[in-house]
Design an enzyme around this catalytic site. Structure first.
Site, mmCIF file in Angstrom:
data_model
loop_
_atom_site.group_PDB
_atom_site.id
_atom_site.type_symbol
_atom_site.label_atom_id
_atom_site.label_comp_id
_atom_site.label_asym_id
_atom_site.label_seq_id
_atom_site.Cartn_x
_atom_site.Cartn_y
_atom_site.Cartn_z
ATOM 1 N N LYS A 88 -0.796 -6.387 -6.675
ATOM 2 C CA LYS A 88 -1.953 -5.787 -5.981
ATOM 3 C C LYS A 88 -3.243 -6.574 -6.169
ATOM 4 O O LYS A 88 -4.115 -6.584 -5.307
ATOM 5 C CB LYS A 88 -2.134 -4.340 -6.435
ATOM 6 C CG LYS A 88 -1.071 -3.417 -5.871
ATOM 7 C CD LYS A 88 -1.511 -1.971 -5.970
ATOM 8 C CE LYS A 88 -0.557 -1.073 -5.207
ATOM 9 N NZ LYS A 88 0.756 -0.934 -5.894
ATOM 10 N N GLU A 110 -9.035 4.244 -2.145
ATOM 11 C CA GLU A 110 -8.270 5.454 -2.429
ATOM 12 C C GLU A 110 -7.099 5.032 -3.298
ATOM 13 O O GLU A 110 -6.661 3.880 -3.233
ATOM 14 C CB GLU A 110 -7.780 6.109 -1.141
ATOM 15 C CG GLU A 110 -6.450 5.593 -0.592
ATOM 16 C CD GLU A 110 -6.481 4.156 -0.124
ATOM 17 O OE1 GLU A 110 -7.531 3.726 0.353
ATOM 18 O OE2 GLU A 110 -5.431 3.483 -0.242
ATOM 19 N N SER A 376 7.674 -7.130 -8.097
ATOM 20 C CA SER A 376 6.314 -6.708 -7.717
ATOM 21 C C SER A 376 5.431 -6.319 -8.895
ATOM 22 O O SER A 376 4.218 -6.470 -8.842
ATOM 23 C CB SER A 376 6.386 -5.561 -6.715
ATOM 24 O OG SER A 376 7.044 -4.441 -7.268
HETATM 25 C C1 LIG Z 1 1.913 -0.346 -5.339
HETATM 26 C C2 LIG Z 1 3.163 -0.968 -5.794
HETATM 27 C C3 LIG Z 1 4.268 -1.137 -4.927
HETATM 28 C C4 LIG Z 1 4.291 -0.627 -3.511
HETATM 29 O O1 LIG Z 1 3.302 -1.135 -2.674
HETATM 30 P P1 LIG Z 1 3.610 -2.190 -1.515
HETATM 31 O O2 LIG Z 1 2.346 -2.236 -0.737
HETATM 32 O O3 LIG Z 1 4.758 -1.677 -0.731
HETATM 33 O O4 LIG Z 1 3.923 -3.482 -2.172
HETATM 34 C C5 LIG Z 1 5.403 -1.782 -5.414
HETATM 35 N N1 LIG Z 1 5.467 -2.223 -6.675
HETATM 36 C C6 LIG Z 1 4.435 -2.082 -7.543
HETATM 37 C C7 LIG Z 1 4.594 -2.587 -8.948
HETATM 38 C C8 LIG Z 1 3.250 -1.451 -7.137
HETATM 39 O O5 LIG Z 1 2.238 -1.308 -8.006
#
Ligand SMILES: *Cc1c(COP(=O)(O)O)cnc(C)c1O
Length: 391
Positions: A88, A110, A376
């Site tokens: 993010k 948000e 992610s």
């Molecule tokens: C917020 C988040 C997601 C989901 O958000 P996307 O916009 O679909 O990437 C996935 N993995 C983690 C670790 C997150 O913090």
């Protein structure tokens, strides 16, 4: 071919369905975002921060034991090693620079689980800019550690007390704030969702993920294209980043992994590509979970980051057109994958990411394939959940 068109559409998805009073803000952004992002001075500041503050490039790691187990070649793109522990931050760094360039002095955001709130509070502290994060009153109770983090970073967390007091109510409050403060405020959206140009802008900021994958794969395998890319999809920003430079390379399979919660048809799920129908949510036309008369169905997933009733318009298009394959993973399958990955590679993944790992049990692949799983985020935030299922 899969890029947004001039009117803000991916195929029949996207657009900017906004109240008229929001038009000047969104239009200002739409007119200049690409130009600003391409300015050498902007690029230099963005790239320098990605390197020295976020810690990029994130490694591409050949997961030996996972590969042996699955009889194929699995590489992990380590977004979990970024500052603040997830992808993010790539987007919030980009958007804070955009806000500065537009002369804005106040940031709103948000947040649901608090991850995007923390990433936004982080970059506001970095730039010394005022930060207000709207969060549902119920979520504030459920996600106390992230609320503390945001406050530690100097942000103000404002509770949304209307409706179900969760993410969509926080979004409504943020939009109301933006309408009332159009001159000095930028609204940082946390995924590839919202009215055009947000989905495209966020995808471009996250595209650094696949940009790095190309040269890292070339170095490690001799070929910049993998056979398969797997990523979890909440709104879709980490997946968009991992797919971005491969969307037109038809031989690269794109796998989008959604949360099936207690089961796709259990009534407690967030499997939008299966259960979703065409409609409008958060300012864009996309696939979303709704009743026959258009009321949004509350989504469910054990993972807070995938607990979203829609998907971004890019992903709606990729899935609808057959370019991406959608896979749904239940809470239990994700938990099992989280434990397996932890013990197989010494990497505790975020619960969202664990859904992507679990997809290995659902898709077809061959021994020669090169598979990239986009990691992610890291699992520290999910330890309380994991501990309950420790075995
Ligand atoms: C917020 C988040 C997601 C989901 O958000 P996307 O916009 O679909 O990437 C996935 N993995 C983690 C670790 C997150 O913090």
């Amino acid at each position: 071919m899969y890029q947004v068109n001039e009117r803000g559409y991916y195929g029949e998805f996207g657009g900017a369905y906004i109240p008229e009073m929001l038009f000047p803000n969104v239009e200002e952004l739409r007119q200049c975002y690409v130009e600003i992002m391409n300015e050498p001075k902007f690029q230099k500041e963005f790239q320098d921060l990605l390197r020295d503050y976020v810690g990029r490039p994130s490694p591409l790691y050949y997961a030996k034991r996972l590969s042996a187990h699955y009889h194929t070649n699995i590489y992990l793109k380590r977004e979990d090693l970024n500052h603040t522990g997830a992808h993010k931050i790539n987007n919030t760094i980009g958007q804070i620079l955009m806000a500065k360039r537009l002369g804005k002095t106040r940031i709103i955001a948000e947040t649901g689980a608090g991850q995007h709130g923390v990433a936004t509070a982080t970059v506001c502290a970095l730039m010394g800019i005022q930060c207000i994060v709207y969060m549902g009153a119920v979520d504030i109770k459920r996600q106390a550690p992230n609320v503390s983090r945001m406050k530690m970073l100097g942000a103000e967390v404002r509770p949304a007390e209307s409706g179900s007091k969760t993410l969509k109510d926080a979004t409504n409050e943020a939009i109301r704030d933006w309408i009332n403060n159009p001159e000095n405020t930028h609204y940082i959206i946390g995924s590839v969702v919202g009215p055009h140009p947000y989905p495209d802008m966020v995808a471009r900021f996250q595209s650094v993920i696949s940009e790095e994958m190309k040269w890292q794969l070339k170095e490690q395998t001799g070929n910049e294209n993998p056979d398969i890319i797997i990523a979890c999809v909440g709104g879709g920003s980490n997946a968009a980043g991992a797919y971005y430079h491969y969307m037109d390379e038809k031989e690269v399979r794109l796998v989008a992994v959604e949360a099936a919660g207690h089961g796709i048809h259990s009534g407690e799920s967030a499997a939008t590509s299966v259960l979703g129908t065409k409609g409008i949510i958060h300012g864009s036309r996309t696939l979303l979970m709704q009743t026959d008369d258009g009321q949004i169905i509350e989504p469910y997933s054990l993972s807070a980051g995938l607990d979203y009733p829609g998907i971004g318009p890019l992903h709606a298009h990729l899935i609808d057109s057959g370019r991406a394959e959608a896979v749904s993973i239940t809470d239990q399958e994700a938990l099992d994958a989280a434990f397996f990955c932890s013990r197989q590679e010494g990497i505790i993944p975020a619960l969202e990411t664990a859904h992507a790992f679990a997809a290995m049990d659902k898709i077809k692949y061959s021994e020669k394939d090169v598979v990239v799983i986009n990691l992610s985020g890291r699992g520290d935030k999910d330890l309380q959940t994991y501990i309950k299922h420790l075995k």
